[in-house]
Design an enzyme around this catalytic site. Sequence first.
Site, short mmCIF file in Angstrom:
data_model
loop_
_atom_site.label_atom_id
_atom_site.label_comp_id
_atom_site.label_asym_id
_atom_site.label_seq_id
_atom_site.Cartn_x
_atom_site.Cartn_y
_atom_site.Cartn_z
N ARG A 115 -37.54 -41.27 -1.53
CA ARG A 115 -37.74 -42.57 -0.88
C ARG A 115 -36.43 -43.35 -0.95
NH1 ARG A 115 -40.55 -48.04 -2.99
NH2 ARG A 115 -40.18 -49.20 -1.07
N HIS A 160 -35.66 -53.21 2.50
CA HIS A 160 -35.86 -53.37 1.06
C HIS A 160 -34.94 -54.49 0.59
CE1 HIS A 160 -37.07 -51.14 -2.83
NE2 HIS A 160 -36.47 -52.27 -3.20
N GLU A 206 -42.42 -54.88 -0.82
CA GLU A 206 -42.88 -56.01 -1.63
C GLU A 206 -42.68 -57.37 -0.96
OE1 GLU A 206 -42.05 -53.90 -5.97
OE2 GLU A 206 -40.61 -55.37 -5.22
N ASN A 346 -46.22 -50.16 -5.91
CA ASN A 346 -45.13 -50.22 -6.88
C ASN A 346 -45.71 -50.78 -8.17
OD1 ASN A 346 -43.55 -49.46 -4.72
ND2 ASN A 346 -42.44 -51.38 -4.57
N TYR A 348 -45.63 -50.91 -12.40
CA TYR A 348 -44.86 -50.69 -13.63
C TYR A 348 -45.62 -51.12 -14.88
CZ TYR A 348 -40.72 -50.14 -10.64
OH TYR A 348 -39.82 -49.72 -9.69
N GLU A 420 -43.34 -46.60 -6.46
CA GLU A 420 -42.42 -46.86 -7.57
C GLU A 420 -43.20 -46.88 -8.87
OE1 GLU A 420 -39.96 -50.37 -7.28
OE2 GLU A 420 -39.56 -50.03 -5.14
#
Length: 527
Positions: A115, A160, A206, A346, A348, A420
Amino acid sequence: MKLKIPTISLFFFLISTPATLLEASNNGNRGFTLEENEDTHIKRSDFPSGFLFGTATSAYQVEGAYLEDGKSLSNWDVFSHSGGCEENGDIADDHYHMFLGDIELMHSIGIQAYRFSITWARILPRGRFGKVNPAGIMFYNKIIDNLILKGIEPFVTINHVDLPQELEDRYGSWLNPEMQEEFVYLAETCFKSFGDRVKYWITINEPQLLAELAYEWGVFPPCRCSEPFGNCLDGNSDVEPIIVMHNLLLAHGRAAKLYHEYFQPTQGGSIGLAVHAYMYEPLTDSELDHQAAKRAFAFHSGWTLDPSIFGDYPEELKEYLGYALPSFSLDEKNFMTNSIDFIGINHYSSIYVKDCTNASCSATGNRAIQGFLEAVGERDGVPIGEHTGARNSYVVPKGMEEIVNLIKIRYNNKPMFITENGYSTPDLHEQRVDELTNDVKRIEYHTKYLASLAKSIRGGADVRGYFAWSFMDSYEWLYGYDVRFGLYHVDRQTLARTPKLSASWYKNFLSNNSDFVFMETSRDNIY
């Protein structure tokens, strides 16, 4: 380009039994210990056939070459040079010149997808008011062709974060609805130039986080905000993020409509969005905190996904933002509904959420734009998980299963990709290369999160791929180069790529080999 990479010793470790958990310091001289935990026994074969495993980067974070071959200045070029942050992406990882070697390294690991994002200012230096830059198109064609040559699926993000500075000067960036037309022109240029080979597109990375950081907190360009969120020269933190999100969403929707009508029938690809997705946990067992956790999802991931799937904003936003929230016209609702073929997640970390409608909160938590809630990392002085090197980011593996299941239920199990997921090493100052490359904590993180993801898939979640952030250490926006997520260490002086222990772990995982043995490897002249 030929770079000399120093010989290093890589210690591969045994994880052959189903009851193994890696526990180690990031200090390469302290070794590591193993503990029992069945949740970390995970193999490639635990995932469905056809499931894509890859790595990810973004253009400004790795490319460099900020003024080469016809590229114009981006908003991040100007921002970083004007004191917005201490470091910049002028050179970054020099992926612009070293992409062939980087792709070879990806191939050597065995990843199936990569990506990456397009630099808007590289292919359309002046937006739709100028010509397409042939050198920029050639650069991305080379990346795409060489990925395919190595059997790696290109997974392309159209935007991005970065954009041409001229558009920021001309429009005030995403505050102006004209940016929708600019973005559609960019997307069309990408579909025409690369769509015959690119089968996976992400329109915008995002959107909600971009609106929040740039127009609410004012820490990303164009740095607009107001008290109590920040002390910017201009802006209105209570209003502008709402306008910006509306323009971002309609830009996505119009680009997706174009793709679905004119390009997908012949090119056969799919298009989606990537959202930043915390898993929000109530701070207490009170009903108010439980409602706040649900509201937090709506005000963050839901703000992007609900309009892109259901054609309208979440009810929570309508309730708390009221007339400040724009409406979609009937035509807009029609093309926004199911404008994505897949959801990019994404993820985390998880974080606690506290209700602010009936409790004392900070000045920023007690605002409608924040949903009258506050995110906190600790409960009774105990962190929700182990700290990482990034602010408000903790190791909470169960959050992966929980966020995937939440999205699965709310959005009728629309296909998902984990676009991500990664671990940032804390306290990097003055560490030696051998300490940075012996990244057992990163392996532990990925192993636990993959095990959690596998649980959600076994439970029926339609997840089709996983991208480790990131392929190599890169420019991490306001953090500069101090926070590192990479599978490869990048020396800031020579730009030499040195494989970390996690790169070898990923290679073994992708070959469905769960057994590591001690060995010493010399890595010279990779390029």
